[in-house]
Design an enzyme around this catalytic site. Sequence first.
Site, PDB file in Angstrom:
ATOM      1  N   ASN A   1       5.240  -6.761   4.645  1.00 15.54           N
ATOM      2  CA  ASN A   1       4.255  -5.864   4.495  1.00 15.54           C
ATOM      3  C   ASN A   1       4.633  -4.577   5.217  1.00 15.54           C
ATOM      4  OD1 ASN A   1       1.699  -4.350   5.910  1.00 15.54           O
ATOM      5  ND2 ASN A   1       0.668  -6.284   5.075  1.00 15.54           N
TER       6      ASN A   1
ATOM      7  N   ASP B   1       0.789 -13.347  12.120  1.00 15.47           N
ATOM      8  CA  ASP B   1      -0.383 -13.822  11.108  1.00 15.47           C
ATOM      9  C   ASP B   1      -1.535 -13.264  11.586  1.00 15.47           C
ATOM     10  OD1 ASP B   1      -0.299 -15.384   8.649  1.00 15.47           O
ATOM     11  OD2 ASP B   1      -1.996 -16.531   9.676  1.00 15.47           O
TER      12      ASP B   1
ATOM     13  N   GLY C   1      -4.805  -2.809   4.528  1.00 15.53           N
ATOM     14  CA  GLY C   1      -5.639  -4.102   4.667  1.00 15.53           C
ATOM     15  C   GLY C   1      -6.897  -3.717   4.703  1.00 15.53           C
TER      16      GLY C   1
END
Length: 214
Positions: A21, A80, A172
């Site tokens: 990402n 995460d 996001g």
Amino acid sequence: MSRKLARRQLTPGKLVIATHNKGKLKEMQDLLAPFGMECLSAGELGLAEPEETGTTFVENALIKAHAAAQATGLPALSDDSGLSVAALGGAPGVYTADWAEQGPREGGPGRDWYMAMGKVEGKLARLGPDAPRDAAFHSVLALAWPDGEAVTFEGKIDGSLTWPPRGTTGFGYDPVFIPEGDTRTFSQLDPAEKNAISHRARAFAKLMAEQFAG
């Protein structure tokens, strides 16, 4: 809570950032730059993305960090993270990125974050106009060494959701998340402002206190 190491610390040098990402990589590079770390991404090293079979942010962060460390022989840092929405029972949670999946494309799966934000909004809309819009971003950083030793650090920021999306920075779900105490979304904040308060910044503060303290 962090699982404490016996003061094992990173030293300036190469560190694999276990992510593909680009937005997440840039944030992590900026946060680590003052400490003399040469950050290499899993993407530029051509590492495969391991299957995230965990049911918690901690489990998935460790899966990614261990895979990158073992593949490269270097320390590896993974993140995460995800969005949890109270009215949706904490969803999307560990499936935050999955909600953006569009299926296989050349070069890997495609992700449509506007679609993902729309899914969240659609589920809230079905609950009615009075559905609470409380939400939180969570981040777990996992730092792993090639010998299998690892440590984790957790960060969280509370806030609420807005619609339609606002702002042009970030990535996001940033355009629909308003951090507590502000009226702007993450995507309307200057990146330096976001990096000072975000869930990832809070996890990083714990990592830095342990790894880079004198």
